[in-house]
Design a protein around this motif. Sequence first.
Motif, short mmCIF file in Angstrom:
data_model
loop_
_atom_site.label_atom_id
_atom_site.label_comp_id
_atom_site.label_asym_id
_atom_site.label_seq_id
_atom_site.Cartn_x
_atom_site.Cartn_y
_atom_site.Cartn_z
N LEU A 181 -3.03 5.53 -5.06
CA LEU A 181 -2.88 4.82 -3.71
C LEU A 181 -3.46 5.96 -2.58
CD1 LEU A 181 0.49 2.82 -4.01
CD2 LEU A 181 -2.02 2.10 -3.69
N THR A 182 -2.81 7.10 -2.76
CA THR A 182 -2.91 8.23 -1.47
C THR A 182 -4.01 8.99 -1.50
OG1 THR A 182 -1.26 9.08 -2.69
CG2 THR A 182 -0.53 7.93 -0.86
N LEU A 219 -2.18 6.80 4.28
CA LEU A 219 -1.54 5.58 3.99
C LEU A 219 0.06 5.97 3.98
CD1 LEU A 219 -1.64 2.66 2.66
CD2 LEU A 219 -1.57 3.65 0.35
N HIS A 274 2.36 2.77 5.36
CA HIS A 274 3.09 1.63 5.38
C HIS A 274 2.38 0.72 4.30
CE1 HIS A 274 4.10 3.54 9.24
NE2 HIS A 274 5.18 3.41 8.98
N VAL A 275 2.90 0.25 3.28
CA VAL A 275 2.51 -0.44 2.39
C VAL A 275 3.24 -1.81 2.42
CG1 VAL A 275 2.17 -0.91 -0.02
CG2 VAL A 275 1.91 1.47 0.86
N VAL A 335 3.58 -5.23 0.00
CA VAL A 335 3.49 -5.47 -1.30
C VAL A 335 3.58 -6.99 -1.15
CG1 VAL A 335 4.35 -5.45 -3.65
CG2 VAL A 335 4.44 -3.26 -2.31
N ILE A 365 -1.29 -5.02 -2.88
CA ILE A 365 -1.00 -3.80 -2.24
C ILE A 365 -1.89 -3.90 -1.03
CG2 ILE A 365 -0.66 -1.13 -1.91
CD1 ILE A 365 1.15 -2.74 -4.13
N ASP A 410 -2.69 -1.79 2.90
CA ASP A 410 -2.43 -0.94 3.99
C ASP A 410 -1.80 -1.49 5.26
OD1 ASP A 410 -2.49 1.04 6.11
OD2 ASP A 410 -4.02 2.11 5.10
N ASN A 411 -0.44 -1.51 5.38
CA ASN A 411 -0.19 -2.37 6.42
C ASN A 411 -0.53 -1.94 7.85
OD1 ASN A 411 1.42 -4.76 6.71
ND2 ASN A 411 2.92 -3.52 7.95
N ILE A 427 4.99 1.28 -8.15
CA ILE A 427 4.42 2.56 -7.35
C ILE A 427 5.21 3.78 -7.59
CG2 ILE A 427 4.36 3.56 -4.93
CD1 ILE A 427 3.93 0.70 -3.85
#
Length: 193
Positions: free
Chosen positions: A13-14, A20, A22-23, A25, A132, A134-135, A161
């Motif tokens: 993810l990162t 990244l 704030h995720v 879901v 998922i 990226d907020n 995660i």
Amino acid sequence: MPISLQKGQKVDLTKGNPTLKHVLVGLGWDVNRYDGGFAFDLDASAFLLGANGQTPNTDAFIFYGNLKHPSGAVEHMGDNLTGEGDGDDEQIMVDLTKIPDSIEKIAFTVTIYEAEQRRQNFGQVDNSFIRIVDNDTGKELIRYDLGEDFSIETAIVVGEIYRHGGGWKFNAVGSGFQGGLAALCANYGIETC
């Protein structure tokens, strides 16, 4: 274009998204062939797990009855009682910067409320997915469509995660359980749900 995963696949993810933090879901589903007289109520949950694969305490179980972890790292955005409509049916927000050091993994699950009494199971559910996002940017990073592999299960570990090499990865689990939420709680070390 999000990465589309199959059961058992893992993705970083990162590493490719070093900013990244704030995720979102998103979990979604549709109800199919069912005429049992009861509405379906599916519930998303998150279990914050230590290195031993267990929750350190009941505060680490995030669901409709405990919406936010004390650290602020994980927050359930509310219970959807019908699952109607397109898109996410329930959402859980994760702030990767606030996850306590003692937490190694977050498992995202979906259960059917009162499944035994209502004679319901995941064989009666279609189009289940986890995504998922990226907020901060709104970009969907990962999507895992579960397919129709379930028949008698009443609970599913959809994905996880987890920490890896100083960053975070996602694992598309897709593992079913009989026994609903109680079975998941027992699996993760919570005595009563």
